[in-house]
Structure formats: structure tokens, C-alpha cells
Enzyme design. Structure first.
Site, PDB file in Angstrom:
ATOM      1  N   TYR A  55       0.893  -1.169   0.001  1.00 34.25           N
ATOM      2  CA  TYR A  55      -0.033   0.063  -0.040  1.00 34.25           C
ATOM      3  C   TYR A  55       0.823   1.074  -0.014  1.00 34.25           C
ATOM      4  O   TYR A  55       1.345   1.792   1.103  1.00 34.25           O
ATOM      5  CB  TYR A  55      -0.971   0.009   1.018  1.00 34.25           C
ATOM      6  CG  TYR A  55      -1.954  -1.346   1.448  1.00 34.25           C
ATOM      7  CD1 TYR A  55      -1.968  -2.252   0.265  1.00 34.25           C
ATOM      8  CD2 TYR A  55      -2.475  -1.380   2.675  1.00 34.25           C
ATOM      9  CE1 TYR A  55      -2.928  -3.159   0.191  1.00 34.25           C
ATOM     10  CE2 TYR A  55      -3.173  -2.851   2.610  1.00 34.25           C
ATOM     11  CZ  TYR A  55      -3.483  -3.434   1.466  1.00 34.25           C
ATOM     12  OH  TYR A  55      -4.376  -4.521   1.565  1.00 34.25           O
ATOM     13  N   HIS A 123       0.379 -12.602   1.635  1.00 36.01           N
ATOM     14  CA  HIS A 123      -0.864 -11.635   0.952  1.00 36.01           C
ATOM     15  C   HIS A 123      -1.211 -12.407  -0.279  1.00 36.01           C
ATOM     16  O   HIS A 123      -2.566 -12.366  -0.397  1.00 36.01           O
ATOM     17  CB  HIS A 123      -0.181 -10.217   0.355  1.00 36.01           C
ATOM     18  CG  HIS A 123      -0.914  -9.419   0.014  1.00 36.01           C
ATOM     19  ND1 HIS A 123      -0.667  -7.818  -0.171  1.00 36.01           N
ATOM     20  CD2 HIS A 123      -2.345  -9.244   0.146  1.00 36.01           C
ATOM     21  CE1 HIS A 123      -1.632  -7.180   0.003  1.00 36.01           C
ATOM     22  NE2 HIS A 123      -2.714  -7.951   0.124  1.00 36.01           N
ATOM     23  N   SER A 203     -12.734  -5.613   2.145  1.00 37.77           N
ATOM     24  CA  SER A 203     -13.562  -4.997   1.032  1.00 37.77           C
ATOM     25  C   SER A 203     -15.042  -5.347   1.546  1.00 37.77           C
ATOM     26  O   SER A 203     -15.941  -5.628   0.869  1.00 37.77           O
ATOM     27  CB  SER A 203     -13.477  -5.258  -0.276  1.00 37.77           C
ATOM     28  OG  SER A 203     -12.126  -4.917  -0.729  1.00 37.77           O
ATOM     29  N   PRO A 204     -15.454  -5.195   2.936  1.00 36.35           N
ATOM     30  CA  PRO A 204     -16.763  -5.849   3.412  1.00 36.35           C
ATOM     31  C   PRO A 204     -17.878  -5.004   2.934  1.00 36.35           C
ATOM     32  O   PRO A 204     -19.030  -5.138   3.275  1.00 36.35           O
ATOM     33  CB  PRO A 204     -16.554  -5.625   4.708  1.00 36.35           C
ATOM     34  CG  PRO A 204     -15.693  -4.814   5.071  1.00 36.35           C
ATOM     35  CD  PRO A 204     -14.760  -4.553   4.031  1.00 36.35           C
ATOM     36  N   LEU A 205     -17.582  -3.820   2.342  1.00 40.43           N
ATOM     37  CA  LEU A 205     -18.597  -2.812   1.750  1.00 40.43           C
ATOM     38  C   LEU A 205     -18.720  -2.818   0.299  1.00 40.43           C
ATOM     39  O   LEU A 205     -18.907  -1.904  -0.353  1.00 40.43           O
ATOM     40  CB  LEU A 205     -18.456  -1.464   2.384  1.00 40.43           C
ATOM     41  CG  LEU A 205     -18.416  -1.428   4.072  1.00 40.43           C
ATOM     42  CD1 LEU A 205     -18.453  -0.073   4.565  1.00 40.43           C
ATOM     43  CD2 LEU A 205     -19.921  -2.031   4.406  1.00 40.43           C
ATOM     44  N   ARG A 207     -16.225  -2.411  -1.826  1.00 39.71           N
ATOM     45  CA  ARG A 207     -15.085  -1.330  -2.153  1.00 39.71           C
ATOM     46  C   ARG A 207     -16.183  -0.048  -1.963  1.00 39.71           C
ATOM     47  O   ARG A 207     -16.127   0.878  -3.033  1.00 39.71           O
ATOM     48  CB  ARG A 207     -14.580  -1.573  -3.487  1.00 39.71           C
ATOM     49  CG  ARG A 207     -13.552  -2.660  -3.337  1.00 39.71           C
ATOM     50  CD  ARG A 207     -13.001  -3.117  -4.748  1.00 39.71           C
ATOM     51  NE  ARG A 207     -11.808  -3.805  -4.585  1.00 39.71           N
ATOM     52  CZ  ARG A 207     -11.662  -5.122  -4.426  1.00 39.71           C
ATOM     53  NH1 ARG A 207     -13.004  -5.771  -4.998  1.00 39.71           N
ATOM     54  NH2 ARG A 207     -10.744  -5.932  -4.629  1.00 39.71           N
TER      55      ARG A 207
END
Length: 326
Positions: A55, A123, A203-205, A207
Site C-alpha cells: 500500500y 498476501h 472490502s466488506p462494503l 469497495r
């Protein structure tokens, strides 16, 4: 914020914080607000922070080190060994060898300004390296006191079994949301539960789709990486937004937001979500989902409102069969 157990004796806050967007991928960033958000997380009990060397690259780890270094022992910090990178950020490709994992972990410790990583993930599984070798290398880091717990990301059920036979795996992290439910059908979640491995949802929403904030693609910055994803193409986005409007109706009936309902659904599955945000107000909204308990009727209505076969577009453009390491 209540805590919950992953695997290998690791306890974390029931909802975590994904820090990626504070440094990369989602358009312009604001370091002052990002640092304030990270510090506010501790004040409200969100102590599980997720980052990765990729990141930035490296910038997100450095940001976290600057933001919470003076309160480091109050957080559970997770980071990841990503695709092999030179120290200047040049990407070389996947590398799951013990030698690279050691170099990456030591570099992450320097960037974070910390003596030990609480949870260190591979990862992505390297298809050229037996998972036993990769996990063996991570286990060496645990024995040396550089890492407390180890995890995998987007690993198949067979890979989890082979990995767990080498060293206890604390967590497997995969994309999981009302828009991405693969791990319920590909044996990943069932296998993790059987082996005592915690499941963490990135990414539980969806993205950002599973919120009330992105109603148009025009709201995304020109350099926002989501513009290249299948579900953020105009026709797919509009179709999926119509599905989210159905969730909005359920949320209003519960006096909650779409994001809170989406996160509460993940919690109901026994999974720890790590929604990303760059703002304190959104962090407060997400954290409040820990107090929202969905009834059986709520869960049934959500399944009816958002059937998987009506979701348009793959989640990330990678065409991988269910259950295959990505």
C-alpha cells in the site's frame, strides 16, 4: 467495542480498520485526517488495524508508524508480505520463499517503527513455492520473536489444511461481503471454522458500493483504481446500485445505514470485517455496526433483496474458479 477471537489465541476488536485507502488507490489522500482517524480508532475501541507493504508501496506502513507508534501496545497491527518488491518499490512478482518473507518482514518492521508484527500475512499464495515452505518461513519469524501470529490471504481450503499442518494459522483474509460470498460456497469458511482459523473480510462494503455515499461514478476521483474494476463499469454499477437500494429499505426499517447492515451481516457469519475509511465520521458509523444484531427475518430479507445471480460483474476482474488460490 467488544473483542472477538481469531485463531492461535489472537483476540481483536470485532470490527477492524483497513488503512489501505489512507495512502493509495482511492484518489487524493489527507495525512492529517488519516492520522486523526487512526488515533480516534483507539479511542472508540477499534484496535485491529490492517495494512500491507504494497500500500503505497510502503507509505501506509510508515503512516501507521507515525500515527500510533506512541500507543503501539494498545493496537493489533496486521501487515502482509506482498508481491516481491525492491526497496524502491519496484515489483518483481510473487515470491513466497522463506528468504523473501524474512526480508519483507524486517523491512515492514522498519517502516512501522515496531519490534514485532502482531499478525503477518502471506498476501497471496505463490504457486511456485509449496505452501509448506512459505508457512515454514513465517513460523521461523514467530520463533525469532519478529512476528506473533501468521495468516494467509485468499487461500483455498486445501491450502489452509496444508498450512495448518505446519504451524497454527491465526487468520485467513478474503474478500467477503453481500456482493462477494464465494467463501461460503467454496469450502474456505467451513474449513477455517473446522481448523480453528479466524476469517477476516477485506472490502466488506463492496469497495464502497454497499454504502449510501457512492451513488454515481462521477463521485470517484479520476485516478481512483476502482474505475478499472468490472463492477464499477457504468452498466454494472447502475445495476448493482439498484440492488443496494433494496438494502437501503431494510436499513431504514432498522434505523441503520446500508454500511451498518452490510457489516452486521458479516458479523452474523462469524467473520471479522475490516472496512476501510479515511475519515473519523465514517469510522464511527462502521464501528456502530458491532451493536446491530440482525434477526432471522432480516437475514432472509437481505438474501431475497440481493440474490447472488443478480450481481453484475466479477469482483476484481480475475477469472479464478471457486476454491482456487488467487
Amino acid at each position: 467495542m467488544r473483542s472477538t477471537a481469531l485463531g492461535d489465541g489472537l483476540d481483536v476488536s470485532a470490527i477492524g480498520l483497513g488503512a489501505m485507502g489512507m495512502s493509495a488507490y482511492y484518489g487524493p489522500t489527507d495525512e492529517t485526517e488519516a492520522i486523526a482517524t487512526l488515533q480516534h480508532a483507539l479511542d472508540i475501541g477499534v484496535t485491529f488495524i490492517d495494512t500491507a507493504e504494497a500500500y503505497g508501496p510502503f507509505e501506509n506502513e510508515r503512516l501507521i508508524g507515525r500515527a500510533i507508534g506512541h500507543r503501539r501496545d494498545e493496537f493489533v497491527i496486521a501487515t502482509k508480505a506482498s508481491a516481491e518488491m525492491d526497496d524502491d518499490g519496484t515489483i518483481r512478482g510473487r515470491n513466497g520463499t522463506p528468504e523473501y518473507l524474512r526480508r519483507a518482514a524486517e523491512r515492514s518492521l522498519r517502516h512501522l517503527g515496531m519490534d514485532v508484527i502482531d499478525l503477518y500475512y502471506l498476501h497471496r499464495v505463490d504457486p511456485a513455492v509449496p505452501i509448506e515452505d512459505s508457512v515454514g518461513g513465517l513460523a521461523d519469524l514467530v520463533r525469532e520473536g519478529k512476528v506473533r501470529h501468521i495468516g494467509l490471504s485468499e487461500a483455498s481450503a486445501p491450502t489452509l489444511r496444508r498450512a495448518q499442518a505446519v504451524h497454527p494459522i491465526a487468520a485467513v483474509q478474503s474478500e467477503f461481503s453481500l456482493f462477494a460470498r464465494d467463501l461460503l460456497s467454496n469450502a474456505e469458511k467451513a474449513t477455517a471454522d473446522e481448523l480453528g482459523i479466524g476469517v477476516v473480510a477485506f472490502s466488506p462494503l463492496g469497495r464502497g458500493v454497499l454504502t449510501e455515499r457512492i451513488r454515481s461514478l462521477d463521485e470517484l476521483a479520476p485516478d481512483d483504481a476502482r474505475r478499472g474494476l468490472p463492477r464499477f463499469q457504468p452498466d454494472a454499477f447502475e445495476a448493482n446500485r439498484r440492488l443496494v437500494e433494496r438494502v437501503e429499505l431494510i436499513a431504514r426499517q432498522r434505523g441503520a445505514t446500508v454500511a451498518q447492515v452490510a457489516l452486521a451481516w458479516i458479523l452474523s457469519q462469524g467473520v471479522v470485517p475490516i472496512p476501510g475509511t479515511r475519515h473519523r465520521a465514517r469510522l464511527d458509523e462502521n464501528a456502530a455496526a458491532a451493536e446491530l444484531v440482525l434477526s432471522d427475518d432480516d437475514l432472509r430479507h437481505l438474501a431475497e433483496a440481493l440474490p447472488e445471480d443478480e450481481i453484475v460483474g466479477s469482483r476484481d476482474g480475475i477469472d479464478a474458479p471457486a476454491g482456487v488460490d488467487r
